[in-house]
Design an enzyme around this catalytic site. Structure first.
Site, PDB file in Angstrom:
ATOM      1  NE  ARG A 191      -1.886 -10.814  -4.976  1.00 29.84           N
ATOM      2  CZ  ARG A 191      -1.423 -10.464  -3.778  1.00 29.84           C
ATOM      3  NH1 ARG A 191      -0.903 -11.370  -2.967  1.00 29.84           N
ATOM      4  NH2 ARG A 191      -1.493  -9.210  -3.360  1.00 29.84           N
ATOM      5  CG  ASN A 233       0.980  -4.758 -10.958  1.00 26.06           C
ATOM      6  OD1 ASN A 233       0.055  -3.962 -11.112  1.00 26.06           O
ATOM      7  ND2 ASN A 233       1.106  -5.495  -9.863  1.00 26.06           N
ATOM      8  CE  LYS A 322      -2.807  -2.374 -10.686  1.00 25.91           C
ATOM      9  NZ  LYS A 322      -2.356  -3.504  -9.853  1.00 25.91           N
ATOM     10  CD  GLU A 326      -3.576  -2.504  -6.300  1.00 29.59           C
ATOM     11  OE1 GLU A 326      -3.030  -3.307  -7.074  1.00 29.59           O
ATOM     12  OE2 GLU A 326      -4.255  -2.841  -5.312  1.00 29.59           O
ATOM     13  NE  ARG A 372     -10.077  -1.159  -2.650  1.00 35.41           N
ATOM     14  CZ  ARG A 372      -9.173  -2.090  -2.503  1.00 35.41           C
ATOM     15  NH1 ARG A 372      -8.542  -2.220  -1.357  1.00 35.41           N
ATOM     16  NH2 ARG A 372      -8.860  -2.892  -3.492  1.00 35.41           N
ATOM     17  CE  LYS A 396      -9.278  -6.518  -9.631  1.00 30.74           C
ATOM     18  NZ  LYS A 396      -8.347  -6.590  -8.502  1.00 30.74           N
ATOM     19  CG  ASP A 401      -8.766  -6.939  -4.967  1.00 31.45           C
ATOM     20  OD1 ASP A 401      -8.963  -7.488  -6.051  1.00 31.45           O
ATOM     21  OD2 ASP A 401      -7.642  -6.781  -4.467  1.00 31.45           O
ATOM     22  CD  GLU A 423      -9.537  -8.199 -13.839  1.00 28.84           C
ATOM     23  OE1 GLU A 423      -9.331  -7.332 -14.716  1.00 28.84           O
ATOM     24  OE2 GLU A 423      -8.902  -8.233 -12.771  1.00 28.84           O
ATOM     25  CD  GLU A 429      -5.182 -11.153  -4.567  1.00 29.10           C
ATOM     26  OE1 GLU A 429      -5.593 -11.043  -5.738  1.00 29.10           O
ATOM     27  OE2 GLU A 429      -4.759 -10.189  -3.908  1.00 29.10           O
ATOM     28  CD1 TRP A 579      -5.616   2.219   1.254  1.00 27.87           C
ATOM     29  CD2 TRP A 579      -7.835   2.018   1.311  1.00 27.87           C
ATOM     30  NE1 TRP A 579      -6.156   3.255   0.536  1.00 27.87           N
ATOM     31  CE2 TRP A 579      -7.511   3.158   0.567  1.00 27.87           C
ATOM     32  CE3 TRP A 579      -9.175   1.697   1.496  1.00 27.87           C
ATOM     33  CZ2 TRP A 579      -8.480   3.978  -0.009  1.00 27.87           C
ATOM     34  CZ3 TRP A 579     -10.142   2.514   0.931  1.00 27.87           C
ATOM     35  CH2 TRP A 579      -9.784   3.624   0.186  1.00 27.87           C
TER      36      TRP A 579
HETATM   37  C1  GCV Z   1      -1.777  -7.457  -9.960  1.00 22.96           C
HETATM   38  C2  GCV Z   1      -5.158  -6.768  -5.960  1.00 22.96           C
HETATM   39  C3  GCV Z   1      -4.043  -7.750  -5.873  1.00 22.96           C
HETATM   40  C4  GCV Z   1      -2.834  -7.293  -6.682  1.00 22.96           C
HETATM   41  C5  GCV Z   1      -3.288  -7.065  -8.137  1.00 22.96           C
HETATM   42  C6  GCV Z   1      -4.422  -6.051  -8.124  1.00 22.96           C
HETATM   43  C7  GCV Z   1      -5.010  -5.838  -9.509  1.00 22.96           C
HETATM   44  O1  GCV Z   1      -4.819  -5.572  -5.328  1.00 22.96           O
HETATM   45  O2  GCV Z   1      -3.685  -7.950  -4.537  1.00 22.96           O
HETATM   46  O3  GCV Z   1      -1.846  -8.289  -6.634  1.00 22.96           O
HETATM   47  O4  GCV Z   1      -2.222  -6.616  -8.915  1.00 22.96           O
HETATM   48  O5  GCV Z   1      -5.469  -6.520  -7.323  1.00 22.96           O
HETATM   49  O6  GCV Z   1      -6.013  -6.459  -9.790  1.00 22.96           O
HETATM   50  O7  GCV Z   1      -4.447  -5.060 -10.266  1.00 22.96           O
END
Ligand code: GCV
Length: 715
Positions: A191, A233, A322, A326, A372, A396, A401, A423, A429, A579
Site C-alpha cells: 500500500r 500487521n 489488530k 486477517e 462479513r 473503521k 473496509d 478509524e 486504498e 469475499w
Molecule cells: C494492514 C484491509 C487492507 C489491509 C489492511 C487491513 C487492516 O484489509 O487491504 O492491507 O492491513 O485492511 O485494516 O488491517
C-alpha cells in the site's frame, strides 16, 4: 556572427531553465510555504499590526514557536521582524502563556483560558498600553504552537485581524496518524502509494533524518498529536530493546511538537520465536510458549515490556492492536479467550503510566457469519462495559473496509460504555491510490454527520466519537496515513489536501469540507480568487465522481483482489466466491445487489430505529446505499425516472465525465499554478481519466451480461 547568436540563445535558454528550476515547487513545503502575499490590501492591513514579535518564556516548544512565527511572518510580509523577550516597540504580536508571560497576565484572559485546556489557544486583537496589538495566549506552550500555526493560516487565507477574537480547542482528545509501515521500509500489503516508509530504522538511533522534524511540524500545524509509526500487521521485532531505542529517538523529535508515539503490537510477542509458525505475523520475541492473556507469565511479560518502554519514552502513548484478524494472532482462536480478555491484559500493563490500548474491531470470519458486514457488531457489542477504562475500540467508518461509499458502521452508538475511536483512511486504498484526485473531506463529513439515532435524533457519528452522546471519558480519531518518502509526501499533490483535511476535522469536526479545501488551496496552490473557486469546484465533487465510476448506488468491493486499484467484477482465477466481487454484488438475471435487509442477511437490524427501518425498506433506503442493502430488479424505477440498469450506466458515464471536466478546469488555471505542480497534476488527471474509463467499461459490460439490456445513450 552565427556562432555568437547561437551562444546568446543557449545562454538565455539556460537562464530561463535555471529560473524555472529555482522557482519550481516540488510540493515538499506542503501547505506551509508562507509565500509573500501579493495582495496589497492584505499587506497594508497586516504590516502595521506586526512590527515586532514578543515571546516571553523558554522551552523547546517555545523555541519552535519563535522559529515558525518568524519564518512565517517574514515570508508572508517580506519583512525581517525582530523577536524579543520584552515589549520594546508598539504594535507587537505577543505570544505567551499565563504562566510565563507577564504581558498576557495583565490582559485579563484567565477566565477565557480556563475553558481551553492544555491544547487550546486564543487569538485576539487588543491594546497593550496605547498600542493596538494581537496576542496569542494559551495555558501551555503546545497551545501557543497551535495558535501560531492558526495565525499564519489566517494570514495565508487573507482574513482580517480587525476585532479578531478566536478561541479554539480540539473537540477530540487523541488525534492520531496510523502508519502501515513495515520495518523493511515497505508499506503493508503493497500500500506504498507515496514511495517507501519515512522511517529509516537501519539508520536510527544514530542518524536522525531531518525529514522527521518536517513531518512533525506539518502534523502539529493541523493539530495531530499522536503517531503510530508501524503497521497494524505488527512485527514483534519493534519491541526488542535495540528497536525501542530507535523509537525513543523518533519520540524525542516529535515531543516538542506535541506528538506522542504509540506502537502497533503483535499479540504473540511474548512467545519464543521457536513457537512461531507464520513469520512475523505469529510472533515472537519472548521466551514463553503461549500468549494466552489469562496466563500470569504472559501478563507479567507485558508489564515488564511496558516498564521498559516507559523508561525510554516517558510520554509513550500506548498500543494499537489488530488481533484475531486477517491472520494476525489474538485471544480468540488460539486461546478461546475474548477480545476483552486480550485488551484488558494490555491495558493493565499500560495503566500505571497513563497509556492506552486501541483495540481494533476490524474482524470478519467466513465460517461464522456469511455476511462479513455484521461481524464486528456481533463480536464486540456483547462486551460493552467489559473493557478497562483505558481501552478504545478502534472502528473503521464503514462495516466492511474503506470503500468509496459505505453506510456507517453499526457499532457506532451501540457501545455506550466503551469509547469508540473512529478509524478513517487517508491513503485512498480503494479510491484510486495516489493516481486519482479524490478529495476525501466530503466523504468524512458524510460519515460524521450520519445520525445513528442511538439516543434519539442528533446522535451523529461526530457526537459519538467526541464523547457527547455517551459521555465517553476518552475520545479519539485515527487516520491511516498517505505519507511516504516521495518528495511531495503523498504521491499526488492533491493527496496533501486529504492529510490536511484529516487533521483539521480531527481538531474540529464541525468545519465544512469546502472551507478546508479553500484554506488548503490558498495555502498550497494559489490565492487568485477565480482559480481558488475553480479548484474548489474540482475537489468538492471528486469523491462522488469516484463513487460513480467505481461503485455507484451502493455497490462495493468490486476491485482487483490484493492490489485494490482497477475493477474486477468477475470471479478471480481461483473461481473462489467468498469475499470476492461476486459475493458482494450478487448480479444475476433478476437484478443486482446484496440483500442485507430482513429478507436477507438482516444486517439492517444492527442499526437503531428509524435508521433500521429506513435501510430495510427498499422504498425508503437512500439510493446511495441501495445495492448495499437490497437485491434490486434491473427494471425497478429509481428517483430519476430511470430504471436501475439505466441509472447504473448513467452513473458510470457521469463519473468519467467529471474527470474530463476536472482536466478542463485544471487547464483553465494553468497561469495561476506553479509549472511543476501544474504538470504533475495534469499527468495524474490524464491517468485518472484513462483508468476511470476502464472501470466504467469493465463494469458496464460485465453487468450487461446479466441485465441483458442495451447501454443507453446519454449525450
Ligand atoms: C494492514 C484491509 C487492507 C489491509 C489492511 C487491513 C487492516 O484489509 O487491504 O492491507 O492491513 O485492511 O485494516 O488491517
Amino acid at each position: 556572427m552565427k556562432h555568437l547568436l547561437k551562444n546568446i540563445l543557449l545562454a538565455s535558454y539556460l537562464v530561463v531553465s535555471i529560473c524555472k528550476i529555482v522557482s519550481a515547487d516540488d510540493g515538499y513545503g506542503l501547505w506551509m510555504s508562507c509565500k509573500k502575499l501579493d495582495d496589497t490590501t492584505e499587506l497594508k492591513e497586516y504590516q502595521p499590526i506586526f512590527s515586532s514579535i514578543v515571546i516571553e518564556g523558554q522551552s523547546e516548544t517555545l523555541g519552535i514557536v519563535r522559529e515558525e512565527i518568524k519564518k512565517g511572518l517574514d515570508g508572508l510580509l517580506g519583512t525581517n521582524l525582530p523577536v524579543n523577550n520584552t515589549l520594546t516597540t508598539g504594535n507587537a504580536l505577543v505570544i505567551g502563556t499565563l504562566k510565563q508571560s507577564q504581558l498576557i497576565q495583565k490582559l485579563d484572559l484567565s477566565s477565557k483560558l480556563a475553558s481551553l485546556g492544555r491544547e487550546g489557544f486564543l487569538i485576539k486583537s487588543t491594546k497593550i498600553g496605547d498600542n493596538p496589538s494581537v496576542v496569542i495566549a494559551a495555558n501551555d506552550d503546545i497551545g501557543l504552537l497551535y495558535g501560531t500555526f492558526h495565525l499564519l493560516r489566517i494570514m495565508q487565507t487573507g482574513q482580517s485581524f480587525k476585532d479578531i477574537d478566536i478561541s479554539s480547542k480540539p473537540k477530540i482528545q487523541y488525534r492520531l496518524l496510523d502508519h502501515w509501515d513495515k520495518l523493511d521500509g515497505t508499506i503493508s500489503d503493497q500500500r506504498g502509494y507515496a514511495g517507501k516508509s519515512l522511517w529509516k530504522w537501519d539508520e536510527l538511533p544514530v542518524t536522525v533524518d531531518p525529514r522527521y522534524k518536517d513531518y512533525a511540524r506539518a502534523n502539529a500545524s493541523i493539530g495531530i498529536n499522536g503517531v503510530v509509526p508501524n503497521s497494524v500487521n505488527a512485527d514483534p521485532t519493534l519491541l526488542k530493546p535495540e528497536y525501542l531505542k530507535k523509537v525513543a529517538k523518533l519520540a524525542d523529535v516529535f515531543r516538542p511538537y506535541g506528538i506522542r508515539v504509540f506502537l502497533s503490537v503483535n499479540f504473540s510477542s511474548p512467545i519464543s520465536a521457536k513457537f512461531s509458525h507464520d513469520g512475523n505475523r505469529k510472533g515472537g520475541i519472548g521466551n514463553l510458549n503461549t500468549s494466552d492473556p489469562c496466563d500470569p507469565e504472559v501478563r507479567q511479560w507485558w508489564k515488564d515490556k511496558a516498564k521498559e518502554i516507559y523508561q525510554l519514552i516517558p510520554d509513550f502513548g500506548g498500543f494499537l492492536v489488530k488481533a484475531s484478524s486477517e491472520g494476525m494472532p489474538g485471544p480468540q482462536q488460539e486461546y478461546n479467550r475474548t477480545h476483552a480478555d486480550g485488551a484488558n491484559m494490555l491495558a493493565e500493563a499500560l495503566a500505571p503510566y497513563g497509556g492506552i490500548v486501541m483495540w481494533r474491531s476490524f474482524v470478519y470470519n467466513a465460517d461464522v457469519d456469511p455476511d462479513r458486514s455484521k461481524r464486528a457488531y456481533l463480536e464486540f457489542v456483547p462486551f460493552d462495559g467489559k473493557f478497562s477504562p483505558n481501552i478504545f475500540i478502534q472502528t473503521k467508518n464503514g462495516p466492511i473496509d474503506f470503500q468509496p461509499r459505505e453506510p456507517l458502521n453499526s457499532l457506532f452508538g451501540a457501545m455506550p460504555k466503551t469509547p469508540l475511536m473512529l478509524e478513517l483512511q487517508i491513503m485512498q486504498e480503494y479510491l484510486g491510490h495516489s493516481k486519482h484526485l479524490v478529495y476525501l473531506a466530503p466523504m468524512w463529513k458524510e460519515y460524521l454527520e450520519s445520525d445513528t439515532h442511538a439516543k434519539g435524533q442528533g446522535s451523529t457519528l461526530a457526537s459519538v466519537i467526541d464523547g457527547s452522546t455517551h459521555n465517553y471519558k476518552m475520545t479519539g480519531i485515527a487516520g491511516v496515513t498517505n505519507t511516504g518518502d516521495d518528495r511531495n509526501w503523498c504521491g499526488h499533490l492533491f493527496g496533501q489536501a486529504n492529510w490536511y483535511a484529516f487533521g483539521r476535522l480531527a481538531w474540529d469536526h464541525s468545519l465544512a469540507a469546502e472551507q478546508i479545501a479553500d484554506e488548503w488551496i490558498k495555502e498550497t496552490l494559489t490565492r487568485d480568487a477565480n482559480a481558488v473557486s475553480t479548484i474548489k469546484s474540482m475537489m468538492m465533487g471528486s469523491r462522488e465522481a469516484c463513487v460513480n465510476y467505481m461503485t455507484p448506488l451502493g455497490l462495493h468491493h468490486i476491485m482487483q483482489e490484493g492490489f485494490h486499484y482497477g475493477p474486477q467484477p468477475s470471479l478471480d482465477k481461483s473461481g473462489r466466491v467468498d469475499w470476492t466481487s461476486v459475493y458482494y454484488h450478487r448480479a444475476d438475471a433478476n437484478g443486482l445487489g446484496f440483500d442485507r435487509s430482513s429478507t436477507g442477511s438482516n444486517a439492517t437490524s444492527q442499526y437503531f430505529s428509524p435508521v433500521r427501518e429506513m435501510f430495510d425498506d427498499v422504498n425508503k433506503c437512500p439510493e446511495k446505499y441501495l445495492l448495499w442493502f437490497h437485491h434490486v430488479p434491473w427494471d425497478r424505477k429509481l428517483q430519476s425516472g430511470r430504471t436501475l440498469w439505466d441509472e447504473l450506466c448513467y452513473r458510470y458515464y457521469t463519473g468519467v465525465d467529471y474527470v474530463k471536466e476536472m482536466e478542463l478546469k485544471w487547464a483553465a488555471v494553468e497561469k495561476d499554478i506553479d509549472p511543476e505542480i501544474y504538470l504533475h497534476v495534469k499527468e495524474k488527471l490524464a491517468t485518472q481519466e484513462k483508468d476511470a474509463a476502464i472501470w466504467r467499461d469493465t463494469c458496464v459490460s460485465y453487468f450487461q451480461k446479466f441485465s441483458n439490456r442495451p447501454v443507453p445513450a446519454y449525450k
